[in-house]
Design an enzyme around this catalytic site. Sequence first.
Site, PDB file in Angstrom:
ATOM      1  N   ASP A 201       0.861  -1.188   0.000  1.00 18.25           N
ATOM      2  CA  ASP A 201       0.000   0.000   0.000  1.00 18.25           C
ATOM      3  C   ASP A 201       0.896   1.236   0.000  1.00 18.25           C
ATOM      4  O   ASP A 201       0.713   2.174   0.782  1.00 18.25           O
ATOM      5  CB  ASP A 201      -0.920  -0.014   1.221  1.00 18.25           C
ATOM      6  CG  ASP A 201      -2.040   1.013   1.128  1.00 18.25           C
ATOM      7  OD1 ASP A 201      -2.421   1.384   0.000  1.00 18.25           O
ATOM      8  OD2 ASP A 201      -2.535   1.454   2.187  1.00 18.25           O
ATOM      9  N   ASN A 206       1.639   7.087   2.985  1.00 13.81           N
ATOM     10  CA  ASN A 206       2.252   6.145   3.918  1.00 13.81           C
ATOM     11  C   ASN A 206       3.769   6.322   4.000  1.00 13.81           C
ATOM     12  O   ASN A 206       4.473   5.423   4.467  1.00 13.81           O
ATOM     13  CB  ASN A 206       1.913   4.709   3.528  1.00 13.81           C
ATOM     14  CG  ASN A 206       0.532   4.294   4.005  1.00 13.81           C
ATOM     15  OD1 ASN A 206       0.015   4.846   4.976  1.00 13.81           O
ATOM     16  ND2 ASN A 206      -0.072   3.325   3.325  1.00 13.81           N
ATOM     17  N   ASP A 218       2.730   2.100   8.327  1.00 16.89           N
ATOM     18  CA  ASP A 218       1.505   1.355   8.028  1.00 16.89           C
ATOM     19  C   ASP A 218       1.734   0.171   7.097  1.00 16.89           C
ATOM     20  O   ASP A 218       1.424   0.215   5.901  1.00 16.89           O
ATOM     21  CB  ASP A 218       0.435   2.286   7.444  1.00 16.89           C
ATOM     22  CG  ASP A 218      -0.945   1.637   7.487  1.00 16.89           C
ATOM     23  OD1 ASP A 218      -1.063   0.515   8.004  1.00 16.89           O
ATOM     24  OD2 ASP A 218      -1.897   2.257   6.988  1.00 16.89           O
TER      25      ASP A 218
END
Length: 330
Positions: A201, A206, A218
């Site tokens: 992700d 992030n 994360d």
Amino acid sequence: MATHPYSTLSPERVLDAIEAQGYRCDGRINALNSYENRVFQVGIEDEPPLIAKFYRPERWSLAQIEEEHLFCAELTAAEWPVVAPLIGPNGLTAHEDNGFIFSLFTRFGGHAPEPSNLDTIELLGRSLGRLHAIGAQRDFKYRPAITVESYGRGSREFLLNNQCIPSSLVDSYATLTRDILERVDSIFESTPHEALRLHADCHLGNILWRDDRAVFVDFDDCRMGPAVQDLWMLLSGDRLEQTQQLEALLEGYEMFYDFDDRELELIESLRTLRMMHHAAWLARRWSDPAFPRAFPWFNTERYWGEHILELREQLSALQEPPLERMGGNI
């Protein structure tokens, strides 16, 4: 009667859970911007605040969460820039509290990197090359992989089987996504790629940029998948701009890990799968009161009409030549 999984997670319960790990909270607690999980900044007496992350119940097993943390521990041991969960007095990073699994993190401030700065992009490439060199050393045992089945076909079936799409658009969505998945299946089957442990992700939100360095946060969605999954979300702008960014990204990346240019063929497929997966994620979480508040435009005919239009554009993109390095051929 409240039935939502987070309905019992009161501020008092959050503070009690943290104090059970040996900290003395000063009563300050602020909810941070998170939807899948619940994340809080909690004041600690005579110490900097901590970040407490309460995982969504029944999404990941304890073994899957611990595997995420072990990956972060490997990265930390290699001095890779990640905000890893703190080890508690029991030697664990994942703690259980009345049906919840939670972890604690040090607070780390920063801002998103500037994607138009090619020097910054090259530095991100170096970090991702190191990440994948570590990720390739072994496979995840418990965490899933990014696949056409899970991100694409599973998302499609959920939306169609649960009447999430306005009736006037069901046929359009069903026909379009059938054609898309046939094309994506063909691309995945014909494109050589290897699965390794990824962040999975890896968008700019992030990544925290501070003091001329990037720190990644994360790893909640870390999975097995092709290396290009961690690269394509860092590219933006028109094709020329993306080509320039790709060149800088891979220049840094290949200082630490080889990249197979054939994986560039997967970018639009992965982008399409992410779009389908995101729509299904919103639908799956709609009973969570945080979602209608945060995404009031979802579940409307206008949203689904625009989503179908975007998927039509992606079907066209899937027919186009893939992105490639400057002056090179795949």
